[in-house]
Design an enzyme around this catalytic site. Structure first.
Site, PDB file in Angstrom:
ATOM      1  CB  SER A   1      -8.110   3.079   2.713  1.00  0.00           C
ATOM      2  OG  SER A   1      -7.252   2.450   3.659  1.00  0.00           O
TER       3      SER A   1
ATOM      4  CB  SER B   1      -8.297  -0.118   5.500  1.00  0.00           C
ATOM      5  OG  SER B   1      -8.888   1.075   5.946  1.00  0.00           O
TER       6      SER B   1
ATOM      7  CE  LYS C   1      -4.008   1.665   2.693  1.00  0.00           C
ATOM      8  NZ  LYS C   1      -4.902   1.246   3.810  1.00  0.00           N
TER       9      LYS C   1
END
Length: 731
Positions: free
Chosen positions: A409, A433, A335
Site C-alpha cells: 500500500s 506494504s 505515507k
C-alpha cells in the site's frame, strides 16, 4: 598501512602481540567515561583519592585520536558511567563497599551524594557529562552504563551490531577499571579490540597501567591488542584527507547539488558547503517535472516556499558544518497514514481524514535529526492492498514503466524515493506494504522487527500486526534511519523493550564472511513468473559466491503463518481498527475493491472461537519459525525469498484485483504474523520483453527479500548490504 579488501579499506598498524588490522567501515572508536566526575577537580575520582595528574594525561591523546577518527569516518561511541537519580540501578555493594572499608580516611562521599559538581555519578548532573574537549558531535552514540563494564545492562551490543561493527579501537579511563573491563566484555562478545596506550590512563599509572595493558595482550592476544597512538594517527591521516576536511564554515561560493540524494552523499555534500536551500530549489524543479510523468505520487506536497523556509532555518541553526545532525537537510516523505501536526491524515480515505494536533513519534524523530519534510504520499486506501491501484487520489505506476504497477500500500513512498524526489520515506508494513512497492521501484524497503520503532501517531490497518517501514535508496541509508528512529516508547502498547538477548559477533576468520541462508521449496516457488524464477536462481548462486551456505528448513510455519493473514480471522482486525459502525455508514465513499474485501470479512461471521484458534496457530507457527532461525547447527541466519512472484501491468490488476493482490503477498504475508524482520533489496533488472513475451522495450526491476527472526535486524541488514554491494562496480 592500508589496503582494499572487498571494496572496504583495511588498515593495519604495529601493535602487541602482533599487527592489528581493522576494516574501516566496520570499526568504531570507543571512548570510555571521559567525564567531569573522573577528570576534573572536586569530582568523584578526586574525592576517592585519585591522582588527577595521572588520569588527565589521557585527555590530549584521546582528543587527537577522536579528531583523527572523525576525519577518517569511523563510527564514534562514547560511554558515561552513572546511575538513574533514584539509584535503583546501583547495587548496594558498589554504593557502600569503599566507604565501609575499615580505617577509611578518603572516601567521604558515596555515589548519589552531592559534591561540588553535582550528585556524584548520577545521570543528568554536571559531573556526569563528558568534558568539553571531547564533547560528542550530533550522530555519535552515547551509552549510559550503570557499571564498570560497557556491555552490562546497556544497548551497546545492539548499537554496534546495527552499524555492522566488528572491531573496536578503545580509549578512555580508567585503565585498570572501566577500560580493561569493557575490552574483556567486548572480547567475550566476539569483537576484535585494540587499546591505545597513550589514550588511556588511571589514578595510579605507576602501579597499574603497564600491568593492565600487558594482561590484555598476553598469551598471543587473549583479550585483544595494545598499540601506540602515533602509528594509528599516521595510518588514519591519509584516509581523512581522502574524505576531505570538514570545515566549520562553508566556502564563499557554495557548490551546486550533484544529484546524489543518498544520505551518505548528502552528508558529504553539506560538509563541503552545499546549502539545503540549493538542494530544495533543485528538488522542487524535479518534483514539478515528475508530476507530468506520474501525477498520483502525492496527496499533500509542501509548498516550495515552506520547504525553502525550513531549509533556511536549518542552515541558520547549524552553521558549524563539522557538527551537523545525521539527517541535516535530507529530504523525506511520509505515507499519508502517518500524522504530521496541522496537516490532514487521509489514509487515502477522505471520510476518515482528520487533522492531528501532534505528529507521529517517528516523524518527530527524523525532524529532530535535521530532516527536511517534503510531503505526504499516496497509498492503497486504508493501507489495504499490495498493488497501488486502490486510491481515490489516482494510481501510481512503477518508475521503470508507466504501464506497470507501483505496488502498495506504500505506493507513493516507493515512487518518491525511486524517482529521486526524496532520500527516504516513512512507510508502514502490515502484509508486505513496505517491501513489495520497494521491489517494483528498484529501491530498498526495510520492515524492522515490530515494536522497535514507535507506531504511535499512525492510523492503524491491523494494529496488532502493523509496523513502521523505511523506504530508502540503499541498505546503509535504511539502517541509518532505523537507528535514528528506533527506541522504546512506553506509550505504544506493542513496543518492545530496548534490551534483548543478542548473538555474538564473528569479527575474524572464515566465520566473519560465511553465513547460512535458506529459500522456499521448489513447489512454493512455482507461483513465480519464469523471469522472476530465473533471477531468483541467480540470486542463490550470488549468495553462495559471497560465502553463503544453502541450508534446508521447515517451510510450513512461513506458509501457514502467511495464510492466517487473509484466510483466517486476522483480516477482521481491519474492521476493528475503524470506529464502530463506520464501514456501514461510509461504504459508498470507499474504493469498490475495498468494499468488496470488507464485505467478504463481514460475510464470514467469524466467532471468538475462530479468533482464538487463529491466535493459538499464530503462536505455534511463530515458535516454529523461531526454531528455524535458532543459533544452532540446524538453524539458518536468513530466509531469502522473491519480494513478489510477478510484476503485472496496471490493467491486468484492474481486471482481477483481489486474486492478483493475494499472489503478490505470497512471500510477504508471513512477515508480521511471525514477528520477523525483513528487507527488500534490488537484485538486478530484466528485459520487459522477457516478462511480457512481446517486443516491448525497457527493463523492470527484480527484488529479493531477506527475512530474519525477531530482533535479528542487524544481522539480516548486514547480509543484505553485502548482497547489495556485490552488484556495485569495483572502484
Amino acid at each position: 598501512m592500508t589496503l582494499k579488501k572487498d571494496t572496504s579499506t583495511v588498515v593495519s598498524i604495529d601493535a602487541k602481540p602482533y599487527a592489528f588490522s581493522f576494516p574501516l567501515k566496520h570499526t568504531a572508536l570507543l571512548v570510555i567515561d571521559m567525564q567531569r566526575d573522573f577528570l576534573l577537580a572536586k569530582g568523584f575520582g578526586e574525592i576517592q583519592g585519585g591522582n588527577l595528574a595521572d588520569v588527565q594525561a589521557s585527555i590530549g591523546p584521546t582528543k587527537k585520536l577522536l579528531e583523527a577518527s572523525r576525519r577518517a569516518g569511523l563510527t564514534i561511541v562514547h560511554t558515561r558511567e552513572g546511575h538513574v537519580p533514584d539509584l535503583s540501578d546501583c547495587p548496594s555493594s558498589k554504593l557502600v563497599r569503599q566507604a565501609a572499608a575499615p580505617d577509611n580516611t578518603q572516601h567521604k562521599l558515596t555515589i548519589g551524594e552531592r559534591g561540588e559538581l553535582g550528585r556524584l555519578l548520577v545521570r543528568g548532573e554536571y559531573g556526569h557529562d563528558i568534558i568539553d574537549e571531547l564533547r560528542p558531535l550530533p550522530g555519535e552514540v552515547v551509552i549510559d552504563k550503570p557499571g564498570k563494564g560497557t556491555f552490562w545492562n546497556t544497548t551497546i551490543l545492539h548499537k554496534l551490531k546495527a552499524r555492522a561493527i566488528t572491531h573496536l579501537i578503545v580509549s578512555g579511563v580508567t585503565t585498570e577499571c572501566c577500560f580493561a573491563t569493557s575490552i574483556r566484555e567486548a572480547n567475550d562478545r566476539g569483537f576484535e579490540c585494540c587499546g591505545i596506550e597513550e589514550a588511556t590512563s588511571g589514578y595510579n599509572d605507576n602501579s597499574f597501567k603497564c600491568a593492565t595493558l600487558d594482561m590484555i595482550h598476553w598469551s598471543q592476544g587473549l583479550f585483544g591488542f595494545i598499540a601506540s597512538l602515533q602509528p594509528l594517527l599516521d595510518a588514519l591521516e591519509p584516509l581523512g584527507n581522502a574524505r576531505g576536511s570538514s570545515a566549520s564554515t562553508p566556502p564563499q561560493t557554495p557548490p551546486d547539488f550533484d544529484g546524489d540524494l543518498s544520505i551518505t552523499g548528502l552528508q558529504k555534500a553539506y560538509k563541503k558547503g552545499l546549502s539545503p536551500v540549493t538542494l530544495a530549489e533543485t528538488l522542487y524543479s524535479k518534483i514539478e517535472a515528475y508530476k507530468k510523468v506520474d501525477p498520483a505520487v502525492w496527496i499533500h506536497l509542501e509548498s516550495k516556499e515552506n520547504v525553502l523556509e525550513a531549509a533556511k532555518a536549518l542552515a541558520a541553526k547549524y552553521s558549524n558544518r563539522s557538527a551537523l545532525p545525521p539527517l541535516f537537510g535530507v529530504p523525506f516523505s511520509v505515507k499519508d497514514s502517518i500524522d504530521v501536526a496541522g496537516l490532514p491524515t487521509t489514509t487515502a480515505c477522505p471520510p476518515l481524514a482528520h487533522i492531528p494536533s501532534a505528529s507521529a513519534v517517528v516523524y518527530d524523530k527524523v525532524i529532530a535529526e535535521g530532516a527536511l519534510f517534503i510531503g505526504k504520499t499516496n497509498l492503497d486506501q486504508l493501507a489495504t492492498g499490495l498493488t497501488g491501484c486502490r486510491s481515490p487520489y489516482g494510481i501510481t505506476h512503477s518508475v521503470f514503466n508507466k504501464d506497470y504497477i507501483s505496488g502498495g500500500s506504500s505506493s507513493g513512498n516507493a515512487v518518491s524515493v525511486g524517482a529521486n524526489l526524496v532520500s527516504f520515506s516513512l512507510a508502514t508494513d502490515t502484509a508486505g506494504s513496505g517491501r513489495v512497492p520497494a521491489g517494483f521501484n528498484g529501491v530498498v524497503g526495510y520492515k524492522p522487527t515490530r515494536g522497535l520503532i514507535s507506531f504511535r501517531g499512525v492510523t492503524p490497518a491491523c494494529l496488532s500486526l502493523d509496523c513502521i517501514a523505511i523506504t530508502a535508496k540503499n541498505v546503509s541509508d535504511a539502517r541509518t534511519v532505523w537507528q535514528l528512529t528506533e527506541g522504546y516508547d512506553e506509550e505504544d502498547s506493542y513496543a518492545k523493550p530496548e534490551i534483548a538477548y543478542e548473538r555474538h559477533v564473528n569479527s575474524i576468520g572464515p566465520q566473519a564472511r560465511s553465513f547460512k541462508f535458506s529459500i522456499p521449496p521448489a513447489e512454493a516457488l512455482d507461483i513465480c513468473s519464469h523471469v522472476h524464477r530465473r533471477l531468483f536462481n541467480e540470486t542463490v548462486k550470488r549468495l553462495q559466491s559471497l560465502g553463503g551456505t544453502l541450508t534446508p528448513i521447515n517451510w510450513t510455519p512461513f506458509q501457514k503463518g502467511g495464510e492466517l493473514l487473509y484466510d483466517g480471522t486476522f483480516v477482521s482486525e481491519r474492521l476493528a481498527s475503524l470506529p464502530d459502525g463506520w464501514f456501514a455508514k461510509n461504504r459508498m465513499h470507499l474504493h469498490p475493491v475495498i468494499v468488496e474485501l470488507m464485505d467478504r470479512v463481514v460475510a464470514r461471521n467469524s466467532s471468538a472461537i475462530d479468533a482464538y484458534r487463529d491466535l493459538q496457530a499464530k503462536a505455534l507457527y511463530t515458535r516454529q519459525a523461531d526454531k528455524v532461525f535458532s543459533q544452532s547447527a540446524v538453524g539458518t541466519d536468513v530466509l531469502v525469498v522473491p519480494t513478489a512472484p510477478n510484476h503485472w501491468r496496471i490493467d491486468e490488476v484492474l481486471e482481477d484485483p483481489i486474486k492478483k493482490n493475494s499472489i503478490l503477498g505470497e512471500f510477504t504475508h508471513c512477515g508480521n504474523v511471525l514477528d520477523l524482520c525483513g528487507v527488500a533489496v534490488p537484485a538486478g533488472t530484466y528485459p520487459l520483453a522477457e516478462l511480457a513475451g512481446t517486443k516491448e522495450e525497457g527493463v523492470l526491476p527484480f527484488s529479493v527479500t531477506f527475512l530474519g527472526g525477531s530482533r535479528m535486524d542487524a544481522s539480516v541488514l548486514e547480509i543484505a548490504r553485502r548482497f547489495e554491494e556485490s552488484f556495485a562496480p569495483l572502484s
